[in-house]
Each structure stands twice: as structure tokens, then as C-alpha cells.
Design an enzyme around this catalytic site. Sequence first.
Site, PDB file in Angstrom:
ATOM      1  N   LYS A 189      13.364   5.745  15.183  1.00 31.16           N
ATOM      2  CA  LYS A 189      13.716   7.154  15.367  1.00 31.16           C
ATOM      3  C   LYS A 189      12.625   7.999  14.718  1.00 31.16           C
ATOM      4  CE  LYS A 189      17.288  10.580  14.437  1.00 31.16           C
ATOM      5  NZ  LYS A 189      18.611  10.836  13.841  1.00 31.16           N
ATOM      6  N   LYS A 215      14.026   6.597  19.969  1.00 30.01           N
ATOM      7  CA  LYS A 215      14.363   8.011  20.090  1.00 30.01           C
ATOM      8  C   LYS A 215      13.239   8.844  19.502  1.00 30.01           C
ATOM      9  CE  LYS A 215      17.846  11.348  18.646  1.00 30.01           C
ATOM     10  NZ  LYS A 215      19.004  11.642  17.814  1.00 30.01           N
TER      11      LYS A 215
HETATM   12 ZN   LIG Z   1      21.584  12.595  10.458  1.00 32.70          ZN
END
Ligand SMILES: [Zn+2]
Length: 337
Positions: free
Chosen positions: A205, A258
Site C-alpha cells: 500500500k 493499492k
Molecule cells: Zn488507516
Amino acid sequence: MSFALTGRFPAYRPRRLRQSPALRRFVSETRLNVGQLTLPLFVRAGRKVRRAIEAMPGVFQFSPDELVRQAAQAHELDVPAVLLFGIPDAKDEKASGAYARNGIVQQTVRLLKKELPELIVITDVCLCEYMSHGHCGIVERRKSGARILNDPTLKLLARTAVSHAEAGADIVAPSDMMDGRVRAIRQALDRGGFTAMPIMSYAAKFASAFYGPFREAAESAPRFGDRRSYQMDAANAREALREVALDIEEGADIVMVKPALACLDILYRVKTEFGYPTAAYSVSAEYSMIKAAAGNGWIDERAVTMETLLALRRAGADILITYAATDVARWTRESKP
Ligand SMILES: [Zn+2]
């Protein structure tokens, strides 16, 4: 890439297999399937609440009753899964709402599993929406500045995941990016008797400007500083592979990349390297940019959305998390002969 064996013009003419829709479909290497979609949904307290999110046309914060209706609509179109984010009434410095037995997510999970037992309910496990400061972990304030504490945060994340499991969630999805959280969550779930509960980790992420509209949706913008001390630097691909390796070692069953469109190389490498079920999160700005350009008549919303999702599949994604999931399912149904 060089091919050991490949035809040459004029014996080989690639256009032969592009002559008709049927031929093109017949030889397509990658397919987009409604069964791969996940719809993110935002829930807040109340009844009959549909609060529009300005920067994400078509996306709302729903009260649990309205959320069930939305989920039912998606499910009727064969979208198999939803990903839940909660917006609590009150926030504090220990994210109490994240693991409250009757927290907004826990209530909604119970309701969803009662009304739509076949729907896969994935819960986002993080603390930022429930923290008054908006960070994903416990904050320690010092004269020299504030720090996000890693290890003390793990306990709260584990507690949150277990509370979601107790409410009946099908998959928990930690998104905080603290080190060691997957292990902490796996151990807590196992101790609580939830050895069968899968973990979908937000493994790679990145700290991304593409999350902008989401902050409005989840009301989770940090009050000070940013998330760069825990989310990944967009410059680093090899580190992303280490993050994924760590999460797999710690017990992740599904790994996520992501944002999606800005990380096609990461997706490809993660799928190639590990072969685990891989999810791509097409984040808020990816959705909003398409909506904005389409709203101006500059692009074809449907064609661009479908091409984008196909690109994620081609890069290696098995699971596509997108705010357009219901639209995609409807378009797919409409285009069936
Ligand atoms: Zn968070």
C-alpha cells in the site's frame, strides 16, 4: 521478450484473428468476470441516510439499512463481495469505535450476513476512521513532534479484526501498514477460534495522492502530518515485494496492491513472484478521474472503466476492488447477447 518460435510475415498475419467480435473473443487472453469484483461501501449511523460524496459521483455514505439495499442490488447483479468502511459517531485517541462490540461496522456486518448470507463481507481493519487525529496507529506526542507507534497499535488492530470475526465477517482486510500486523491478527484470530477466517492484507500500500477523494468519503484525513512514515514510498518496487513476502509469511491469504492503475508493474511482479490470490484496489481518484472526464464528455465512461479493469487483470489481479463494481456488473449483463 524474445520468442523461441514465432511466425513471420507474410506467413503470420496477426490481423487474421481480429476480424470479428467472435474471433477476438475466442482468442482473448484475459477476461473480466463479474465474479472477480468487490464493491467498497461506507457506513455511518442512522436510518435512511444517503450522504453523497462530492468528489466521487455515485458514491455515498449509507446508514446500515440503505447499505443493505445497495449491497443487495450489487449482489443481484452477481457482484460476490463488498468491502466495508465505517464512519463512527465519535472518535478518540484509542480508536474505541473500531473494536466496539456494537460498533458501526460490527452492526452492519451482522445485518448484512442476516439479509444476504451468500454475500462475501470483507471488513477493512484500520484505526484511522476511529482516531480523533486520523492516523492509522497510536500517536505519541513529544516536543520533537508526533510519532505513530507500531507495536502498541498491533493489539488494537488484532482486537478490531477479532470483533469483526465475532460479528460474522467473511474476510478481514488490514490496511494500516504497521509492521507485524498480519501476524498479530492471525494469532488473535486463531486464539479466538477463528482459524478459518481468511486475511486479505493491504500488502503493498503506497502513500498515494490518488486516495484524495476517499478521505472525504471515510472522513479519515490525518489532522497533522501525513502517512508517509507507514505507507510505502511510490519509488520502491523491490520493497513492495518484501512487504508482500512478509505478509505471506505472517499468514496473509490474499495480498493486495493499492493503488491499482499507478502500480501495474507491482501487480505483475507480485502475481509472478508469489502466485498468491492478488487483489488490486482501484482507488477513489482512479474512479473520480474517469467520472470527471466522462462528465465533461471527454471520454466514454464505460469503455475506459472496462479497459482499466482489464489492464489490472492482465497485470495479474484476480480480485478487482472498484467503486464501479455495480455499474460494471450491469454493463456486463447488458452486453450479454
Ligand atoms: Zn488507516
